[in-house]
Design a protein around this motif. Structure first.
Motif, PDB file in Angstrom:
ATOM      1  N   ALA A 155       6.375   1.238  -2.717  1.00  0.00           N
ATOM      2  CA  ALA A 155       6.209   2.682  -2.905  1.00  0.00           C
ATOM      3  C   ALA A 155       4.993   3.188  -2.144  1.00  0.00           C
ATOM      4  CB  ALA A 155       6.083   2.990  -4.394  1.00  0.00           C
ATOM      5  N   TYR A 156       3.914   2.428  -2.194  1.00  0.00           N
ATOM      6  CA  TYR A 156       2.672   2.839  -1.530  1.00  0.00           C
ATOM      7  C   TYR A 156       2.776   2.692  -0.023  1.00  0.00           C
ATOM      8  CZ  TYR A 156      -2.409   3.584  -1.530  1.00  0.00           C
ATOM      9  OH  TYR A 156      -3.677   4.098  -1.365  1.00  0.00           O
ATOM     10  N   LEU A 157       3.337   1.570   0.420  1.00  0.00           N
ATOM     11  CA  LEU A 157       3.430   1.269   1.843  1.00  0.00           C
ATOM     12  C   LEU A 157       4.324   2.265   2.568  1.00  0.00           C
ATOM     13  CD1 LEU A 157       3.733  -2.263   3.331  1.00  0.00           C
ATOM     14  CD2 LEU A 157       5.350  -0.542   4.071  1.00  0.00           C
ATOM     15  N   HIS A 158       5.411   2.691   1.930  1.00  0.00           N
ATOM     16  CA  HIS A 158       6.400   3.554   2.589  1.00  0.00           C
ATOM     17  C   HIS A 158       6.051   5.029   2.501  1.00  0.00           C
ATOM     18  CE1 HIS A 158       9.864   0.798   3.498  1.00  0.00           C
ATOM     19  NE2 HIS A 158       9.072   0.006   2.797  1.00  0.00           N
ATOM     20  N   SER A 159       5.167   5.402   1.582  1.00  0.00           N
ATOM     21  CA  SER A 159       4.928   6.820   1.392  1.00  0.00           C
ATOM     22  C   SER A 159       3.612   7.290   2.005  1.00  0.00           C
ATOM     23  CB  SER A 159       4.929   7.153  -0.110  1.00  0.00           C
ATOM     24  OG  SER A 159       3.908   6.422  -0.786  1.00  0.00           O
ATOM     25  N   ALA A 160       2.524   6.570   1.742  1.00  0.00           N
ATOM     26  CA  ALA A 160       1.207   7.090   2.115  1.00  0.00           C
ATOM     27  C   ALA A 160       0.398   6.150   2.990  1.00  0.00           C
ATOM     28  CB  ALA A 160       0.403   7.409   0.850  1.00  0.00           C
ATOM     29  N   THR A 161       0.821   4.937   3.175  1.00  0.00           N
ATOM     30  CA  THR A 161      -0.008   3.964   3.886  1.00  0.00           C
ATOM     31  C   THR A 161       0.812   3.212   4.924  1.00  0.00           C
ATOM     32  OG1 THR A 161       0.441   2.296   2.195  1.00  0.00           O
ATOM     33  CG2 THR A 161      -1.530   3.625   1.895  1.00  0.00           C
ATOM     34  N   MET A 162       0.185   2.302   5.604  1.00  0.00           N
ATOM     35  CA  MET A 162       0.775   1.352   6.550  1.00  0.00           C
ATOM     36  C   MET A 162       1.694   2.022   7.567  1.00  0.00           C
ATOM     37  SD  MET A 162       0.679  -1.771   7.481  1.00  0.00           S
ATOM     38  CE  MET A 162       1.556  -3.160   8.160  1.00  0.00           C
ATOM     39  N   PHE A 222      -6.267  -2.509   0.666  1.00  0.00           N
ATOM     40  CA  PHE A 222      -5.287  -1.750   1.445  1.00  0.00           C
ATOM     41  C   PHE A 222      -5.658  -0.270   1.475  1.00  0.00           C
ATOM     42  CE2 PHE A 222      -0.507  -0.694   1.885  1.00  0.00           C
ATOM     43  CZ  PHE A 222      -0.587  -0.787   3.262  1.00  0.00           C
ATOM     44  N   MET A 223      -6.039   0.259   0.336  1.00  0.00           N
ATOM     45  CA  MET A 223      -6.429   1.660   0.235  1.00  0.00           C
ATOM     46  C   MET A 223      -7.651   1.953   1.096  1.00  0.00           C
ATOM     47  SD  MET A 223      -7.583   3.745  -3.196  1.00  0.00           S
ATOM     48  CE  MET A 223      -5.985   3.538  -4.002  1.00  0.00           C
ATOM     49  N   GLY A 224      -8.667   1.101   1.002  1.00  0.00           N
ATOM     50  CA  GLY A 224      -9.866   1.313   1.793  1.00  0.00           C
ATOM     51  C   GLY A 224      -9.606   1.220   3.285  1.00  0.00           C
ATOM     52  N   SER A 225      -8.733   0.302   3.693  1.00  0.00           N
ATOM     53  CA  SER A 225      -8.403   0.161   5.107  1.00  0.00           C
ATOM     54  C   SER A 225      -7.735   1.422   5.644  1.00  0.00           C
ATOM     55  CB  SER A 225      -7.486  -1.047   5.314  1.00  0.00           C
ATOM     56  OG  SER A 225      -8.088  -2.225   4.821  1.00  0.00           O
ATOM     57  N   MET A 226      -6.817   1.988   4.866  1.00  0.00           N
ATOM     58  CA  MET A 226      -6.152   3.212   5.301  1.00  0.00           C
ATOM     59  C   MET A 226      -7.116   4.394   5.341  1.00  0.00           C
ATOM     60  SD  MET A 226      -3.056   3.060   6.356  1.00  0.00           S
ATOM     61  CE  MET A 226      -2.849   4.835   6.365  1.00  0.00           C
ATOM     62  N   LEU A 227      -8.002   4.481   4.363  1.00  0.00           N
ATOM     63  CA  LEU A 227      -8.994   5.552   4.385  1.00  0.00           C
ATOM     64  C   LEU A 227      -9.895   5.431   5.610  1.00  0.00           C
ATOM     65  CD1 LEU A 227     -10.001   5.664   0.608  1.00  0.00           C
ATOM     66  CD2 LEU A 227      -8.786   7.440   1.881  1.00  0.00           C
ATOM     67  N   GLY A 228     -10.217   4.190   5.986  1.00  0.00           N
ATOM     68  CA  GLY A 228     -11.018   3.996   7.181  1.00  0.00           C
ATOM     69  C   GLY A 228     -10.309   4.483   8.435  1.00  0.00           C
ATOM     70  N   SER A 234      -4.370  -6.783   4.949  1.00  0.00           N
ATOM     71  CA  SER A 234      -4.171  -6.480   3.522  1.00  0.00           C
ATOM     72  C   SER A 234      -2.694  -6.287   3.197  1.00  0.00           C
ATOM     73  CB  SER A 234      -4.970  -5.232   3.124  1.00  0.00           C
ATOM     74  OG  SER A 234      -4.705  -4.152   3.998  1.00  0.00           O
ATOM     75  N   SER A 235      -1.910  -5.720   4.116  1.00  0.00           N
ATOM     76  CA  SER A 235      -0.474  -5.599   3.861  1.00  0.00           C
ATOM     77  C   SER A 235       0.188  -6.968   3.854  1.00  0.00           C
ATOM     78  CB  SER A 235       0.177  -4.697   4.915  1.00  0.00           C
ATOM     79  OG  SER A 235       0.096  -5.286   6.203  1.00  0.00           O
ATOM     80  N   PHE A 236      -0.292  -7.873   4.704  1.00  0.00           N
ATOM     81  CA  PHE A 236       0.212  -9.250   4.687  1.00  0.00           C
ATOM     82  C   PHE A 236      -0.012  -9.882   3.311  1.00  0.00           C
ATOM     83  CE2 PHE A 236      -1.076 -13.735   5.052  1.00  0.00           C
ATOM     84  CZ  PHE A 236       0.104 -14.294   5.514  1.00  0.00           C
ATOM     85  N   LEU A 237      -1.180  -9.667   2.731  1.00  0.00           N
ATOM     86  CA  LEU A 237      -1.473 -10.222   1.410  1.00  0.00           C
ATOM     87  C   LEU A 237      -0.582  -9.591   0.344  1.00  0.00           C
ATOM     88  CD1 LEU A 237      -5.378 -10.270   1.644  1.00  0.00           C
ATOM     89  CD2 LEU A 237      -3.827 -12.213   1.864  1.00  0.00           C
ATOM     90  N   LEU A 238      -0.334  -8.295   0.454  1.00  0.00           N
ATOM     91  CA  LEU A 238       0.479  -7.609  -0.551  1.00  0.00           C
ATOM     92  C   LEU A 238       1.957  -7.962  -0.417  1.00  0.00           C
ATOM     93  CD1 LEU A 238      -1.230  -4.096  -0.582  1.00  0.00           C
ATOM     94  CD2 LEU A 238      -1.095  -5.685  -2.506  1.00  0.00           C
ATOM     95  N   ILE A 239       2.459  -7.986   0.810  1.00  0.00           N
ATOM     96  CA  ILE A 239       3.879  -8.319   1.006  1.00  0.00           C
ATOM     97  C   ILE A 239       4.156  -9.746   0.541  1.00  0.00           C
ATOM     98  CG2 ILE A 239       5.696  -8.627   2.740  1.00  0.00           C
ATOM     99  CD1 ILE A 239       4.324  -6.378   4.347  1.00  0.00           C
ATOM    100  N   GLY A 240       3.221 -10.647   0.803  1.00  0.00           N
ATOM    101  CA  GLY A 240       3.381 -12.040   0.374  1.00  0.00           C
ATOM    102  C   GLY A 240       2.761 -12.314  -0.979  1.00  0.00           C
ATOM    103  N   LEU A 271      10.279  -3.819   8.850  1.00  0.00           N
ATOM    104  CA  LEU A 271      10.020  -3.057   7.622  1.00  0.00           C
ATOM    105  C   LEU A 271      10.984  -3.399   6.484  1.00  0.00           C
ATOM    106  CD1 LEU A 271       8.261  -0.980   6.259  1.00  0.00           C
ATOM    107  CD2 LEU A 271       9.678   0.826   7.231  1.00  0.00           C
ATOM    108  N   PRO A 272      12.308  -3.499   6.717  1.00  0.00           N
ATOM    109  CA  PRO A 272      13.183  -3.857   5.584  1.00  0.00           C
ATOM    110  C   PRO A 272      12.868  -5.226   4.986  1.00  0.00           C
ATOM    111  CG  PRO A 272      14.457  -2.923   7.382  1.00  0.00           C
ATOM    112  CD  PRO A 272      13.087  -3.156   7.913  1.00  0.00           C
ATOM    113  N   HIS A 273      12.340  -6.135   5.790  1.00  0.00           N
ATOM    114  CA  HIS A 273      12.030  -7.466   5.273  1.00  0.00           C
ATOM    115  C   HIS A 273      10.694  -7.516   4.552  1.00  0.00           C
ATOM    116  CE1 HIS A 273      15.535  -9.279   7.138  1.00  0.00           C
ATOM    117  NE2 HIS A 273      15.266  -8.562   8.214  1.00  0.00           N
ATOM    118  N   ALA A 274       9.989  -6.387   4.543  1.00  0.00           N
ATOM    119  CA  ALA A 274       8.777  -6.289   3.721  1.00  0.00           C
ATOM    120  C   ALA A 274       9.106  -5.896   2.293  1.00  0.00           C
ATOM    121  CB  ALA A 274       7.821  -5.264   4.335  1.00  0.00           C
ATOM    122  N   MET A 275      10.422  -5.751   1.989  1.00  0.00           N
ATOM    123  CA  MET A 275      10.832  -5.343   0.648  1.00  0.00           C
ATOM    124  C   MET A 275      10.662  -6.457  -0.382  1.00  0.00           C
ATOM    125  SD  MET A 275      11.548  -2.251   0.787  1.00  0.00           S
ATOM    126  CE  MET A 275      10.160  -2.281   1.890  1.00  0.00           C
TER     127      MET A 275
END
Length: 929
Positions: free
Chosen positions: A242-249, A116-122, A142-148, A230-234
């Motif tokens: 914390a990462y998804l809502h602040s610096a990524t995705m 996820f980090m590398g994708s956002m940096l790209g 990658s967010s799909f993998l993290l959310i699930g 977005l709320p259903h990604a909680m």
């Protein structure tokens, strides 16, 4: 190169958690944190040059003809986002170490996080729009993998599917917009696109491109009407939230709007669409945040609201609005990451995130309460905190705009209402958890978390304070550089704590007073809001998906009748409809090019092909006879190639024909040998008519092309085969040198398809006929002696011929493909005549491994050219004098051809050997009648 390393480091580091997975949890965390820390240090080493305007970059041409290059660039905007991604990412990794339990798969979690980090940096460093889109899609995956990640939970799986469906659909729209922009600008390089901004905005395709890009950005950043995912990604673990809502995705869409503003912004269309979307999203998110009982749900809707605020500022588009948007991106990342971590701490230490069960926690968690008060106050815009400054700048821009004429006053009024709601839900977050009496419904006795679990929140809360007190010291440099990359207008970065008595201060005062009043009277609003309780976005989305699925099923059932005859008829009729009018417009079918004289050999060959083709159709009910007639067609085509001096094609056609006939004979064993008559006279007439039209069209097109002069590329290959490829067999030189990349792709596809067919056939037990079409039972002797002796005599001869054909293929007809088919045919003959057990005793090889080795040899032959500074798959050749043998040519293309040879053998035998096993090993044994 350092910039490319920063992007690639998380992808490389994603394997490290698995490398130490047998070690302690601390070692796994340290390895993961080291990846983020090294990336952050590399970024800091590049930061001084970026801030001075000397932007580091990396450029490698990949497919320049298509405008697709591996191109990265670190300007001020990229530096701002990359710093947030790596800095907050490092804090999230430390926090996750204490949040995750012993039952959680830590290597998988941290590997997904690094992807996820590398994708956002790209995304934030890409200087090519196609490359940006590639990383954009990687964030969705990658967010799909993290959310699930907690896949055992139904809500996690459903939330992940919803997120990837919405953001994936937006990604497809973005790709279409990117292609339009590249067409308008003449390049996909971002710096070139920005230079062509005026021509893009004045182009007829500007509005479609803008709509498609905005659709991609709005879906990713959860803007109205796509805010529901977005709320259903909680359901993801709190560190991910914390990462998804602040610096990524969700910030990816905001980044895209900022990045494309110089090229697409500044128009009435941009202002109207982006501003109104942001304003609507801000109000909706703030309103529904006030009523959420789940702490993470409250914060999720607050994120939607603040993303709407930033989007609105980017829509306003003035230099002050752009500065406020960039400043609020930075501020929101700090306090929102801290708030999500606090929500995770409360859940971790108190056993619940439900506000109805939480109150009075200040007695048990006083330090956490202080951190919550600081970060929530920053979110509410309390003075001396960073959120106050960007909120004041936001208010200034809302009342200074006059883009709606006499109705422009609506924007500052609604902005103030949104700020009131923000104050209200911020108070609710703090007061509902830490104050009032201790709740009797607490799941467990609360206590403070470990110090290191609080440490990331302490750092973020500290940033909220120091930036709020001294913004010009801590943020002026990065905001100045980021504004240079975003703003096409003159600007001044001047952030002050006190602007005097003005409308912005009055709006802030109204926001605090109104927010407090809303919170105190929230029960009345809660009663009104109950009408929305049963409108769950997840259920609505599920119903839409189900309805679309049912519609598609009905359509498929209507179209797919199971009749191959109808499918082919429909395809050919559509071809006739589109092609026939074009041929009709040709005034003269015969061109000016001289025609070759007709000779008896050509006439005989054409007549035999025609009669064999007619015979194939006439005997279609008798499958074996039809197959024999079809093999005559293939044989005559081979002879045609020989007649026209194409021995390579003739050899290939001949060997392919042999293998194909063997394959079809093996397949026919499991099928009825006769097909019942099902075609009526009307269908036969229809099919004859369609076939006549298609034959006439194809014949007319070929005649029109061949009788007209044309310039062939064959002259180039004929001239360059020897000096460029070192071989006199032009066909083979094209395959292994000039078009080697195509051949590599073809053998890769061949190997993949063979593996798929092998798995489908493996352990398959189809119906085994015990007799032929006339009822005669199969003979009890499965392997006749004569066939066994002849096949065993042929085997070494076939091997010798195949090696000869392989080695000579670079200069005379032959090559790896033909040689591979010869070897495969000889081996499959052993399966058919000697049986599976006999072959396995002598050829105990894994054909999948052989195919894989072949592809790898071809690939590494191409990669080897990089070691000598040449392009991928560049070949080398030389001539050496050997004793006795004499002069001998050695070419690296021969290694590539060996890879082709092994791939063809492995892929062909994977398919044919399985058929051979089914026809020999499982054949019922019966006495001859």
């Amino acid at each position: 190169m350092e910039l490319a390393l920063i992007v690639l480091l998380p992808f490389i580091g994603a394997v490290l958690p698995y490398a130490v997975m047998t070690r302690s949890h601390r070692q796994i965390t340290l390895v993961t944190a080291a990846v983020a820390a090294i990336g952050l240090l590399l970024l800091l080493t590049l930061a001084p040059a970026t801030l001075q305007g000397n932007y580091p970059n990396f450029h490698h041409e990949w497919l320049p003809a298509l405008g697709l290059n591996l191109s990265f660039r670190l300007d001020g905007l990229s530096l701002l986002f990359a710093g947030l991604i790596l800095g907050i990412g490092l804090l999230v990794i430390i926090y996750a170490h204490f949040y995750l339990t012993n039952n959680d798969n830590r290597p998988k979690f941290f590997a997904y996080l690094l992807l996820f980090m590398g994708s956002m940096l790209g995304i934030v460093t890409a200087n090519n729009l196609i490359l940006l889109w590639f990383f954009w899609e990687l964030t969705s995956i990658s967010s799909f993998l993290l959310i699930g990640y907690w896949s055992h939970q139904s809500q996690a799986r459903r939330g992940a599917r919803m997120a990837v469906a919405i953001t994936g659909g937006g990604g497809l729209a973005l790709l279409a917009g990117v292609l339009l922009i590249g067409n308008m600008a003449g390049s996909y390089q971002l710096d070139q696109i920005i230079l062509a901004a005026d021509s893009i905005r004045n182009h007829a395709l500007y509005l479609p491109a803008l709509l498609l890009v905005l659709l991609g950005a709005f879906t990713k950043s959860a803007q109205f009407p796509f805010q529901f995912w977005l709320p259903h990604a909680m359901s993801a673990p709190t560190p991910v939230s914390a990462y998804l809502h602040s610096a990524t995705m969700v910030k990816a869409g905001i980044f895209l709007l900022a990045r494309m503003f110089p090229a697409l912004g500044g128009t009435p269309e941009w202002f109207t669409l982006v501003t109104l979307t942001g304003l609507t999203t801000m109000l909706l998110g703030a309103y529904f945040a006030l009523f959420k009982t789940d702490l993470k749900g409250l914060l999720a809707f607050s994120t939607i609201s603040h993303l709407g605020l930033i989007t609105m500022l980017l829509g306003l588009g003035s230099s002050g609005a752009l500065l406020a948007a960039l400043f609020h991106i930075l501020n929101h990342a700090t306090f929102k990451a801290g708030l999500f971590m606090i929500a995770g701490i409360i859940d971790h230490e108190a056993g619940s995130r439900d506000l109805r069960k939480l109150s009075g926690l200040r007695k048990f968690m006083p330090y956490t309460m202080i951190l919550a008060c600081i970060t929530a106050a920053a979110m509410a815009g309390v003075p001396l905190l960073n959120g106050f400054l960007s909120k004041e700048m936001f208010f200034v821009e809302t009342y200074q705009q006059h883009l709606f004429g006499g109705l422009s006053w609506i924007i500052p009024v609604l902005a103030t209402v949104g700020a009131m709601l923000s104050v209200a839900y911020s108070i609710r977050f703090v007061h509902g958890v830490f104050f009032d009496e201790v709740s009797e419904q607490l799941p467990k006795q609360p206590h403070e978390p470990p110090l290191m679990m609080r440490m990331p929140v302490m750092i973020l809360a500290g940033l909220c304070i120091v930036v709020g007190i001294a913004p010009m010291i801590f943020t002026a440099g990065i905001l100045q550089s980021a504004m240079t990359a975003v703003s096409p207008w003159p600007f001044v970065v001047d952030i002050q704590l006190w602007h005097g008595l003005n409308y912005a201060l009055l709006m802030s005062a109204l926001a605090f007073a109104g927010g407090l009043g809303i919170y105190l009277n929230r029960n009345e609003l809660l009663t009104f809001n109950r009408q929305f309780d049963y409108q769950n976005a997840k259920d609505v989305f599920a119903k839409i998906v189900k309805a679309a699925t049912n519609f598609c099923d009905a359509l498929i059932n209507r179209i797919e009748t199971g009749s191959l005859q109808r499918y082919m008829a429909a395809l050919l009729i559509i071809t006739i409809i589109f092609v026939l009018p074009e041929i009709y417009q040709i005034s003269q079918l015969t061109g000016a090019r001289a025609q070759q004289p007709i000779n008896s050999v050509s006439v005989v060959g054409a007549v035999m092909i025609a009669f064999a083709a007619i015979g194939t159709a006439a005997f279609h009910r008798h499958r074996l006879k039809a197959l024999m007639m079809l093999s005559v067609v293939g044989l005559m085509v081979s002879l045609t190639f020989i007649h026209f001096s194409a021995p390579d094609l003739a050899l290939t056609q001949l060997v392919v024909e042999v293998v194909s006939v063997i394959l079809m004979i093996l397949a026919l064993f499991f099928m009825p040998q006769r097909v019942p008559k099902a075609s009526s006279g009307g269908r036969v007439a229809r099919d004859l008519l369609i076939a006549g039209f298609i034959g006439g069209i194809v014949g007319a097109m070929n005649f029109a092309i061949l009788t007209r002069p044309f310039q062939s590329i064959s002259d180039f290959f004929l001239a360059q085969a020897v000096p460029g490829g070192g071989g006199t067999n032009v066909v083979n030189v094209i395959l292994v040198d000039f078009r080697g990349f195509d051949t590599l792709g073809e053998i890769t596809v061949l190997a993949i398809a063979a593996v798929g067919i092998h798995k489908l056939l493996n352990n398959l037990r189809p119906f085994m006929p015990s007799s032929d079409a006339d009822g005669r039972a199969w003979h009890h002797v499965k392997h006749p002696l004569m066939a066994k002796v002849v096949s065993q005599m042929i085997l070494p001869l076939a091997f010798m011929v195949s090696v000869y054909v392989l080695l000579r293929g670079h200069n005379v007809p032959g090559g790896g493909f033909i040689a591979g088919l010869i070897t495969a045919s000889a081996v499959i003959l052993q399966y058919m005549t000697n049986g599976v057990d006999w072959v396995k005793e002598r050829f105990d090889y894994n054909y999948q491994t052989i195919a894989a080795i072949g592809v790898m040899i071809a690939l590494f032959t191409g990669l080897g050219s990089w070691l000598f500074g040449h392009a991928f798959l560049t070949s080398w050749f030389t001539h050496v004098d050997w004793p006795i043998v004499g002069e001998f040519e050695f070419a690296t293309a021969m290694l590539f051809d060996i890879g082709v040879y092994l791939t063809v053998i492995g892929a062909t035998l994977m398919i044919l050997a399985n058929f051979g096993q089914m026809t020999t090993k499982h054949r019922p044994r019966q006495e001859n009648l």
